[in-house]
Design a protein around this motif. Structure first.
Motif, short mmCIF file in Angstrom:
data_model
loop_
_atom_site.label_atom_id
_atom_site.label_comp_id
_atom_site.label_asym_id
_atom_site.label_seq_id
_atom_site.Cartn_x
_atom_site.Cartn_y
_atom_site.Cartn_z
N MET A 196 14.97 32.81 -7.12
CA MET A 196 16.27 32.62 -6.29
C MET A 196 16.37 33.99 -5.41
SD MET A 196 20.03 31.62 -6.76
CE MET A 196 20.85 32.81 -7.72
N ASP A 197 16.32 34.01 -4.12
CA ASP A 197 16.68 35.10 -3.31
C ASP A 197 18.11 35.01 -2.76
OD1 ASP A 197 16.79 37.45 -1.95
OD2 ASP A 197 15.04 36.62 -0.45
N ALA A 198 18.98 35.65 -2.78
CA ALA A 198 20.39 35.55 -2.74
C ALA A 198 20.82 36.55 -1.67
CB ALA A 198 21.61 35.71 -3.74
N THR A 199 19.50 37.19 -1.08
CA THR A 199 20.02 38.17 0.06
C THR A 199 20.36 37.66 1.32
OG1 THR A 199 17.97 39.48 -1.02
CG2 THR A 199 18.66 40.10 1.37
N ALA A 200 19.93 36.46 1.59
CA ALA A 200 20.49 35.98 2.98
C ALA A 200 21.76 35.51 2.70
CB ALA A 200 19.61 34.82 3.27
N LEU A 201 22.21 34.96 1.60
CA LEU A 201 23.64 34.91 1.58
C LEU A 201 24.44 36.07 1.31
CD1 LEU A 201 25.64 32.46 1.08
CD2 LEU A 201 25.09 32.50 -1.33
N ILE A 202 24.00 36.95 0.95
CA ILE A 202 24.88 38.32 0.70
C ILE A 202 24.97 39.03 1.99
CG2 ILE A 202 24.55 40.64 -0.07
CD1 ILE A 202 23.11 39.37 -2.69
N GLU A 203 23.81 38.72 2.97
CA GLU A 203 23.99 39.57 4.18
C GLU A 203 24.69 38.45 5.21
OE1 GLU A 203 20.07 40.21 4.96
OE2 GLU A 203 19.94 41.87 3.47
N ALA A 204 25.05 37.28 4.86
CA ALA A 204 25.55 36.44 5.69
C ALA A 204 27.26 36.85 6.12
CB ALA A 204 25.59 34.91 5.15
N THR A 205 27.75 36.18 7.27
CA THR A 205 29.21 36.10 7.33
C THR A 205 30.14 35.97 6.15
OG1 THR A 205 29.83 34.22 8.25
CG2 THR A 205 28.65 35.80 9.72
N VAL A 206 31.31 36.53 6.05
CA VAL A 206 32.29 36.04 5.12
C VAL A 206 32.75 34.89 5.13
CG1 VAL A 206 34.20 36.75 6.49
CG2 VAL A 206 34.37 37.10 3.93
N PHE A 207 32.60 34.04 6.41
CA PHE A 207 32.98 32.56 6.50
C PHE A 207 31.78 31.72 5.46
CE2 PHE A 207 35.21 34.22 10.14
CZ PHE A 207 36.47 33.73 9.78
N ILE A 208 30.69 32.06 5.95
CA ILE A 208 29.34 31.30 5.14
C ILE A 208 29.53 31.85 3.60
CG2 ILE A 208 26.94 31.58 4.73
CD1 ILE A 208 26.74 31.86 7.88
N GLN A 209 29.96 33.03 3.24
CA GLN A 209 29.98 33.35 1.71
C GLN A 209 31.18 32.48 1.20
OE1 GLN A 209 30.34 37.56 1.70
NE2 GLN A 209 28.20 38.03 2.22
N ILE A 210 32.27 32.50 1.84
CA ILE A 210 33.51 31.54 0.98
C ILE A 210 33.20 30.17 1.23
CG2 ILE A 210 35.63 30.83 1.86
CD1 ILE A 210 36.36 33.64 3.04
N LEU A 228 20.02 22.62 3.33
CA LEU A 228 18.91 22.61 2.66
C LEU A 228 17.63 22.54 3.63
CD1 LEU A 228 19.11 20.79 -0.56
CD2 LEU A 228 19.75 23.08 -0.15
N LEU A 229 18.05 22.41 5.02
CA LEU A 229 17.04 22.50 6.06
C LEU A 229 16.49 23.62 6.31
CD1 LEU A 229 18.93 20.09 8.45
CD2 LEU A 229 17.06 19.46 7.13
N PRO A 230 15.07 23.68 6.44
CA PRO A 230 14.46 25.02 6.80
C PRO A 230 15.00 25.75 8.01
CG PRO A 230 13.03 23.13 6.57
CD PRO A 230 14.25 22.43 6.48
N GLY A 231 15.32 26.82 7.60
CA GLY A 231 15.91 27.95 8.35
C GLY A 231 17.40 28.06 8.18
N ARG A 232 17.86 27.36 7.30
CA ARG A 232 19.21 27.52 6.75
C ARG A 232 19.46 28.53 5.64
NH1 ARG A 232 22.78 23.28 8.20
NH2 ARG A 232 24.42 25.19 8.13
N ILE A 233 20.62 29.23 5.46
CA ILE A 233 20.73 30.22 4.46
C ILE A 233 20.45 29.45 3.17
CG2 ILE A 233 22.24 31.66 3.51
CD1 ILE A 233 23.34 32.08 6.11
N MET A 234 20.94 28.43 2.76
CA MET A 234 20.72 27.89 1.39
C MET A 234 19.50 27.44 1.07
SD MET A 234 23.48 28.69 0.09
CE MET A 234 23.32 27.93 -1.57
N HIS A 235 18.72 27.18 2.37
CA HIS A 235 17.28 26.70 2.01
C HIS A 235 16.42 27.98 1.67
CE1 HIS A 235 13.16 26.22 3.35
NE2 HIS A 235 13.22 25.03 2.89
N GLN A 236 16.81 29.30 2.08
CA GLN A 236 16.17 30.39 1.86
C GLN A 236 16.60 30.83 0.31
OE1 GLN A 236 17.38 33.41 4.58
NE2 GLN A 236 16.69 32.11 6.30
N VAL A 237 17.87 30.72 -0.14
CA VAL A 237 18.34 30.95 -1.21
C VAL A 237 17.75 30.02 -2.49
CG1 VAL A 237 20.46 30.84 -2.74
CG2 VAL A 237 20.62 31.82 -0.41
#
Length: 167
Positions: free
Chosen positions: A1-15, A119-128
């Motif tokens: 799992m690579d949570a980097t994209a989620l960690i670097e995302a906006t606060v709204f995406i993290q919430i 989960l679509l390609p290019g989305r943050i959760m797809h990367q995670v």
């Protein structure tokens, strides 16, 4: 799992992601546990709060734009808000059947259905989920399959109870 994209995302995406994951856990547990108990009511209130947060935060996420900053996914957020309101009103009025069907629909469409779009390609959760060679994807698939089996089992169990009551 690579949570980097989620960690670097906006606060709204993290919430949004944190509340969605918690709502998924609490919602799934609520499907299994006895209904109408103080625990069910308390978890239900928490779940509604989490789902309100998931829906509200989605309006600040605009990775996919179709109409201004919004996309068809935002329609699910609106439907979720109306469903939560309807389910809450139904149980306050003592209409357990409408409450149950509405909340299961919100869980299935507003949480599972909308979650699949992430989960679509290019989305943050797809990367995670899919960047570790597939281990998280397998775990996610097991969780989704388990939830679907639980929903199916619960539906069959309700049908059996109705059949026995009719006899």
């Amino acid at each position: 799992m690579d949570a980097t994209a989620l960690i670097e995302a906006t606060v709204f995406i993290q919430i949004h992601a944190a509340c969605a994951v918690l709502a998924l856990i609490i919602g799934t547990l609520s499907l299994f546990w006895e209904k109408g108990t103080p625990l069910h009511k308390a978890l239900g209130r928490i779940w509604i709060g989490l789902m309100l947060c998931v829906s509200a935060s989605s309006f600040f996420i605009s990775e996919i734009r179709v109409l201004g900053p919004y996309s068809p996914i935002h329609l699910l957020s609106l439907l979720t808000l109306f469903g939560l309101w309807g389910g809450w009103r139904a149980i306050r009025a003592g209409d357990v059947r409408t409450h149950r069907s509405t909340m299961i629909a919100v869980y299935g469409g507003g949480l599972i259905g909308a979650g699949l779009f992430t989960l679509l390609p290019g989305r943050i959760m797809h990367q995670v989920i899919f960047t570790d060679g597939g281990a998280m994807a397998v775990l996610f698939a097991i969780l989704v399959a388990g939830t679907l089996v639980a929903l199916h089992y619960q539906r069959r169990q309700r049908h059996a109870v109705r059949s026995r009551a009719a006899d």
